[in-house]
Structures are given as structure tokens and as C-alpha cells.
Motif scaffolding. Structure first.
Motif, PDB file in Angstrom:
ATOM      1  N   SER A  96      -4.800  36.078  14.844  1.00 39.54           N
ATOM      2  CA  SER A  96      -3.539  36.420  15.835  1.00 39.54           C
ATOM      3  C   SER A  96      -3.015  35.512  17.054  1.00 39.54           C
ATOM      4  CB  SER A  96      -5.093  37.296  16.821  1.00 39.54           C
ATOM      5  OG  SER A  96      -5.453  36.233  17.885  1.00 39.54           O
ATOM      6  N   ASP A  97      -1.560  36.261  17.191  1.00 37.07           N
ATOM      7  CA  ASP A  97      -0.757  35.472  17.252  1.00 37.07           C
ATOM      8  C   ASP A  97      -0.967  34.547  18.888  1.00 37.07           C
ATOM      9  OD1 ASP A  97       0.994  36.519  15.422  1.00 37.07           O
ATOM     10  OD2 ASP A  97       2.116  37.665  16.559  1.00 37.07           O
ATOM     11  N   LYS A  98      -2.011  35.008  19.988  1.00 34.03           N
ATOM     12  CA  LYS A  98      -2.217  34.634  20.562  1.00 34.03           C
ATOM     13  C   LYS A  98      -3.031  33.093  20.606  1.00 34.03           C
ATOM     14  CE  LYS A  98      -6.828  37.336  21.673  1.00 34.03           C
ATOM     15  NZ  LYS A  98      -7.217  37.712  22.972  1.00 34.03           N
ATOM     16  N   GLU A  99      -3.799  32.845  19.422  1.00 27.36           N
ATOM     17  CA  GLU A  99      -4.264  32.022  18.926  1.00 27.36           C
ATOM     18  C   GLU A  99      -3.150  31.076  18.086  1.00 27.36           C
ATOM     19  OE1 GLU A  99      -6.982  33.843  16.420  1.00 27.36           O
ATOM     20  OE2 GLU A  99      -8.490  33.991  17.713  1.00 27.36           O
ATOM     21  N   ILE A 100      -2.150  31.288  17.660  1.00 27.15           N
ATOM     22  CA  ILE A 100      -1.054  30.255  17.524  1.00 27.15           C
ATOM     23  C   ILE A 100      -0.059  29.754  18.501  1.00 27.15           C
ATOM     24  CG2 ILE A 100       1.272  29.730  16.500  1.00 27.15           C
ATOM     25  CD1 ILE A 100       0.151  32.310  14.532  1.00 27.15           C
ATOM     26  N   VAL A 101      -1.124  28.224  19.066  1.00 23.13           N
ATOM     27  CA  VAL A 101      -0.303  28.145  20.202  1.00 23.13           C
ATOM     28  C   VAL A 101       1.504  26.418  20.358  1.00 23.13           C
ATOM     29  CG1 VAL A 101      -2.142  27.285  21.098  1.00 23.13           C
ATOM     30  CG2 VAL A 101      -1.208  25.833  20.017  1.00 23.13           C
ATOM     31  N   ASP A 102       1.614  26.417  18.738  1.00 24.91           N
ATOM     32  CA  ASP A 102       2.863  26.111  18.858  1.00 24.91           C
ATOM     33  C   ASP A 102       3.523  25.550  17.198  1.00 24.91           C
ATOM     34  OD1 ASP A 102       4.332  23.216  19.557  1.00 24.91           O
ATOM     35  OD2 ASP A 102       3.833  21.941  18.266  1.00 24.91           O
ATOM     36  N   ILE A 103       4.116  25.805  17.114  1.00 18.82           N
ATOM     37  CA  ILE A 103       5.033  26.237  15.556  1.00 18.82           C
ATOM     38  C   ILE A 103       6.348  25.529  16.085  1.00 18.82           C
ATOM     39  CG2 ILE A 103       6.626  27.573  14.275  1.00 18.82           C
ATOM     40  CD1 ILE A 103       4.880  29.877  15.813  1.00 18.82           C
ATOM     41  N   SER A 104       6.322  24.166  14.680  1.00 20.75           N
ATOM     42  CA  SER A 104       7.894  23.112  14.870  1.00 20.75           C
ATOM     43  C   SER A 104       8.220  23.850  13.941  1.00 20.75           C
ATOM     44  CB  SER A 104       7.767  21.585  14.745  1.00 20.75           C
ATOM     45  OG  SER A 104       6.362  21.290  13.442  1.00 20.75           O
ATOM     46  N   SER A 105       9.501  22.674  13.217  1.00 25.98           N
ATOM     47  CA  SER A 105       9.509  23.012  12.452  1.00 25.98           C
ATOM     48  C   SER A 105       9.686  22.767  10.521  1.00 25.98           C
ATOM     49  CB  SER A 105      11.557  21.888  12.685  1.00 25.98           C
ATOM     50  OG  SER A 105      10.767  20.145  11.762  1.00 25.98           O
ATOM     51  N   SER A 106       8.867  22.036  11.084  1.00 30.89           N
ATOM     52  CA  SER A 106       7.553  21.684   9.832  1.00 30.89           C
ATOM     53  C   SER A 106       5.934  21.845   9.525  1.00 30.89           C
ATOM     54  CB  SER A 106       7.111  20.268   9.256  1.00 30.89           C
ATOM     55  OG  SER A 106       7.504  18.702  10.456  1.00 30.89           O
ATOM     56  N   SER A 107       5.393  22.084  10.798  1.00 29.44           N
ATOM     57  CA  SER A 107       4.088  22.537  11.224  1.00 29.44           C
ATOM     58  C   SER A 107       3.796  23.602  12.109  1.00 29.44           C
ATOM     59  CB  SER A 107       3.296  21.461  11.285  1.00 29.44           C
ATOM     60  OG  SER A 107       3.911  20.487  12.822  1.00 29.44           O
TER      61      SER A 107
ATOM     62  N   THR B 119      -3.528  21.061  13.029  1.00 29.33           N
ATOM     63  CA  THR B 119      -2.659  21.405  12.589  1.00 29.33           C
ATOM     64  C   THR B 119      -2.448  21.618  10.932  1.00 29.33           C
ATOM     65  OG1 THR B 119      -1.916  20.402  14.749  1.00 29.33           O
ATOM     66  CG2 THR B 119       0.391  20.106  13.407  1.00 29.33           C
ATOM     67  N   LEU B 120      -1.350  22.083  10.796  1.00 32.06           N
ATOM     68  CA  LEU B 120      -1.001  22.187   9.332  1.00 32.06           C
ATOM     69  C   LEU B 120       0.155  22.386   9.044  1.00 32.06           C
ATOM     70  CD1 LEU B 120      -3.888  24.159   8.316  1.00 32.06           C
ATOM     71  CD2 LEU B 120      -3.971  22.257   8.070  1.00 32.06           C
ATOM     72  N   PRO B 121       1.044  22.100   7.998  1.00 29.99           N
ATOM     73  CA  PRO B 121       2.315  21.832   7.959  1.00 29.99           C
ATOM     74  C   PRO B 121       2.366  23.688   7.351  1.00 29.99           C
ATOM     75  CG  PRO B 121       1.526  20.171   5.626  1.00 29.99           C
ATOM     76  CD  PRO B 121      -0.046  20.657   6.972  1.00 29.99           C
ATOM     77  N   THR B 122       3.813  24.381   7.602  1.00 29.66           N
ATOM     78  CA  THR B 122       3.619  25.081   7.795  1.00 29.66           C
ATOM     79  C   THR B 122       3.477  26.488   6.195  1.00 29.66           C
ATOM     80  OG1 THR B 122       5.871  25.188   9.062  1.00 29.66           O
ATOM     81  CG2 THR B 122       5.697  27.402   7.803  1.00 29.66           C
ATOM     82  N   LEU B 123       3.818  25.338   5.140  1.00 31.43           N
ATOM     83  CA  LEU B 123       2.998  26.415   3.569  1.00 31.43           C
ATOM     84  C   LEU B 123       1.852  26.476   3.885  1.00 31.43           C
ATOM     85  CD1 LEU B 123       6.285  24.794   1.376  1.00 31.43           C
ATOM     86  CD2 LEU B 123       5.929  26.829   2.795  1.00 31.43           C
ATOM     87  N   LYS B 124       1.414  25.255   3.445  1.00 28.19           N
ATOM     88  CA  LYS B 124      -0.383  24.677   3.663  1.00 28.19           C
ATOM     89  C   LYS B 124      -0.935  26.244   4.823  1.00 28.19           C
ATOM     90  CE  LYS B 124      -4.431  21.880   3.406  1.00 28.19           C
ATOM     91  NZ  LYS B 124      -4.287  20.243   3.261  1.00 28.19           N
ATOM     92  N   PHE B 125      -0.120  26.118   6.023  1.00 31.79           N
ATOM     93  CA  PHE B 125      -0.769  27.214   7.364  1.00 31.79           C
ATOM     94  C   PHE B 125      -0.661  28.647   5.868  1.00 31.79           C
ATOM     95  CE2 PHE B 125       0.470  30.453  10.455  1.00 31.79           C
ATOM     96  CZ  PHE B 125      -0.861  30.613  10.561  1.00 31.79           C
ATOM     97  N   LEU B 126       0.158  29.138   5.899  1.00 28.32           N
ATOM     98  CA  LEU B 126       0.662  30.704   5.175  1.00 28.32           C
ATOM     99  C   LEU B 126      -0.311  30.287   3.976  1.00 28.32           C
ATOM    100  CD1 LEU B 126       4.488  30.382   5.211  1.00 28.32           C
ATOM    101  CD2 LEU B 126       3.296  31.454   6.588  1.00 28.32           C
ATOM    102  N   TRP B 127      -0.222  29.507   3.035  1.00 31.48           N
ATOM    103  CA  TRP B 127      -1.678  29.813   2.521  1.00 31.48           C
ATOM    104  C   TRP B 127      -3.404  30.221   2.978  1.00 31.48           C
ATOM    105  CZ3 TRP B 127      -3.397  31.661  -2.333  1.00 31.48           C
ATOM    106  CH2 TRP B 127      -4.039  30.825  -3.262  1.00 31.48           C
ATOM    107  N   LEU B 128      -3.640  29.013   3.825  1.00 29.62           N
ATOM    108  CA  LEU B 128      -4.339  29.195   4.391  1.00 29.62           C
ATOM    109  C   LEU B 128      -4.680  30.238   4.833  1.00 29.62           C
ATOM    110  CD1 LEU B 128      -6.597  26.991   5.814  1.00 29.62           C
ATOM    111  CD2 LEU B 128      -6.310  27.665   7.934  1.00 29.62           C
TER     112      LEU B 128
END
Length: 335
Positions: free
Chosen positions: A241-252, A269-278
């Protein structure tokens, strides 16, 4: 707009290039649906008030079952239907877990593996009920594919009503409020039948090293509603859910989760592309039902379920005392 969908929209091209060989047709279909959800490409619904003559239009939702902004109503509807099936008896949650060594099968042929898990878990519970003369069980199986850290971790949660129905005698067999089945015995049978099913399946194959230790957890969960509410939170609302995402940077991306053993809140914390695949690796194959009812909880057993509810009302509830009926005699008035 969902935070995950916004990230997917921003990184879609790079994500396709990085994971194009790992994306299934179902994953691509889910991505297209989420990218078009509540946009002009999806279309709009027009509304008109006949009293004040006000016109309005809203973008249409995609309705995809993995879209995090489309399934809130589906969740509440499912929970309401399940509450109508609850019985005034103790409930148990049985969790069948697939070992780590076999999780690769979920990537290569998810539909065949998950179908096998459903059929084997149901057969294990039915055979244990028959062996212990518990009558016909009523239970609901829910497939979860992720761990608390959102890694691939296929397992089944089963909500089982304590007790069973004897169709031959037409009576309810009361079960123990503290014990359903031995968890170690369940694990042994679960392992044997799953290995046999995979070995005989034309689309599945066993790995070189077959794990010896399999885990099945069996615990009481009160009178059912808390367990149903717990399952509904993860059923149709997406993996994260959105409330569980606590931080978004330019790359993670950083999200929080609750650790299973200690119940402590941790972050990952994961790189953005790896997070999307997760998140997208948990898209289910087309046509695979995530939730299934068995026994007297199945969809076409409404009459049987009503009979059981009436039996339990007679067992657990004392009917209110009704005052005796007073019959008035007809009198003839003489003037």
C-alpha cells in the motif's frame, strides 16, 4: 493516483528494457492496465443530475485485479460475504508453506504450481478430517505469494471452522476449541503429496535437492472474524500500500514492513527498477483464483450451510421464553 503506478509510469521504458525477458504475458497485461487506469486513454464516465442539471465526468478505472487503486470495493464485498458464512464455533488458521528450494517453480510455471498447492492442501485437510471422524469440514483457502519483505514466498492460509457436519446423521460434530490437527503430521503429509503431485505433473519437475523439512502452522484464531479481516487486507489491495512507502529518491524506494518473529517495524531500500520488479513478480496467471471455498462453505452449499447454522443455533443459543397463548372465548352480548 497510486504511488506505485506513478513510479511505474515514470520508469516504464527503463523497466521494460531491464526486465523484458522475465515479464510474463500476465505481467505485461497488468502493466498496461495500471498505466491506463483513470487516464483519458481509459475513457470517462459522464454523470448528470436531473434536479440541478449539473454535469460531471470521471476517468474510468481499469478494473484489473492487481491494480492497487481499483480493488477496495472488491475487498469489502468479499469480507461481507465471508462474514455471512461465519458459524458460532472456534476457528483455526492452517498455513501451508512451500520450501525455498521449490520457489523457482513459481517463476517457471506459476499456474500449475499454485493449482497443485490448492488441490493438495484441500486433500490433506479432508483426509485428516475423515481419519479423525470430524465429518465434513468447511474451510477457505487464500493464496499469498509474498513474504513481509515482499520477496517471492508462496504459501496458503486456510481458515477452518472447528467441527464438522455428519451428512449421514444430519448432526453437527463439535470440535475442540484448542486443537484441530497435529501440525507435524500435517507437514509430513503435505510434503509427501506435494512431491508426488509435482513428480507426476507434466509441466513441473523436482529440483536436484529436495528439502526434507516442510512447515505447516496450525493455530486457533478465536471466532473467525479477526482472521478474515487479516486476510482481506492482502487479498485485493495489491502487494504494497502507499502508506508503507516511506521515501522515494531519484534512484531508490524505501518501504516499511513488520518483521514476523519480533513484530518490529523495519525498512527496506531498493533501486527503483528492482522495487518495481519486486511488486510485479506477484502478478497471478490469468484464470487463477486466489481464494477458494471448500466443504460446506463452497458456493453451491447455501442450503446446507443454512441447515448447519440452524443446528448450531439450537445447540448454542437458548430460545427466548414465549408467554402462553391466551385463547379468548367468543361471548354473546344479551341486551
Amino acid at each position: 493516483m497510486s504511488t506505485f503506478i506513478e513510479l511505474l509510469r515514470q520508469q516504464h521504458r527503463e523497466f521494460e528494457q531491464a526486465y523484458r525477458h522475465q515479464l510474463s504475458q500476465e505481467s505485461r497485461r497488468a502493466i498496461r492496465a495500471m498505466l491506463n487506469c483513470k487516464t483519458e486513454q481509459q475513457g470517462r464516465s459522464k454523470w448528470h443530475c436531473q434536479y440541478c442539471h449539473h454535469d460531471d465526468s470521471q476517468p474510468l478505472s481499469c478494473g484489473h485485479r492487481h491494480c492497487p487503486q481499483c480493488q477496495q470495493r472488491t475487498t469489502s464485498d468479499w469480507l461481507e460475504r465471508q462474514q455471512q458464512k461465519l458459524l458460532p464455533v472456534p476457528y483455526f488458521m492452517v498455513t501451508f508453506t512451500l520450501p525455498y528450494e521449490l520457489r523457482a517453480l513459481a517463476r517457471s510455471n506459476a499456474k500449475a504450481l499454485y493449482q497443485s498447492m490448492f488441490s493438495v492442501a484441500a486433500s490433506v485437510l479432508k483426509s485428516f478430517a475423515a481419519r479423525n471422524t470430524k465429518g465434513e469440514l468447511g474451510f477457505t483457502i487464500v493464496l499469498h505469494t509474498h513474504s513481509r519483505r515482499r520477496d517471492l514466498h508462496p504459501h496458503l492460509h486456510v481458515i477452518v471452522a472447528g467441527g464438522g457436519y455428519d451428512s449421514g446423521k444430519g448432526v453437527w460434530l463439535k470440535g475442540s476449541s484448542d486443537y484441530l490437527f497435529n501440525a507435524f503430521a500435517l507437514a509430513n503429509v503435505w510434503r509427501a503429496r506435494m512431491l508426488e503431485t509435482i513428480q507426476l505433473h507434466e509441466k513441473l519437475s523436482l529440483p536436484v535437492s529436495v528439502p526434507k523439512k516442510w512447515v505447516v502452522d496450525c493455530r486457533k484464531v478465536g471466532y473467525g472474524l479477526p482472521a478474515l479481516q487479516y486476510l482481506s487486507r492482502y487479498l485485493y489491495r495489491g502487494v504494497l500500500s502507499d502508506k508503507e512507502i516511506v521515501d522515494i529518491s531519484s534512484s531508490s524506494v524505501t518501504f516499511r514492513y513488520k518483521e514476523g518473529q519480533t513484530q518490529a517495524t523495519k525498512t527496506r531500500t531498493l533501486p527503483t527498477l528492482k522495487f518495481l520488479w519486486l511488486i510485479l513478480q506477484h502478478v497471478l496467471p490469468k484464470g487463477l483464483q486466489r481464494v477458494r471455498d471448500y466443504g460446506f462453505l463452497r458456493g453451491n452449499a447455501k442450503a446446507l450451510r443454512l441447515r448447519i447454522q440452524l443446528l448450531l443455533m439450537a445447540l448454542f443459543f437458548t430460545p427466548l421464553a414465549t408467554p402462553p397463548t391466551v385463547k379468548h372465548r367468543a361471548t354473546r352480548r344479551i341486551e
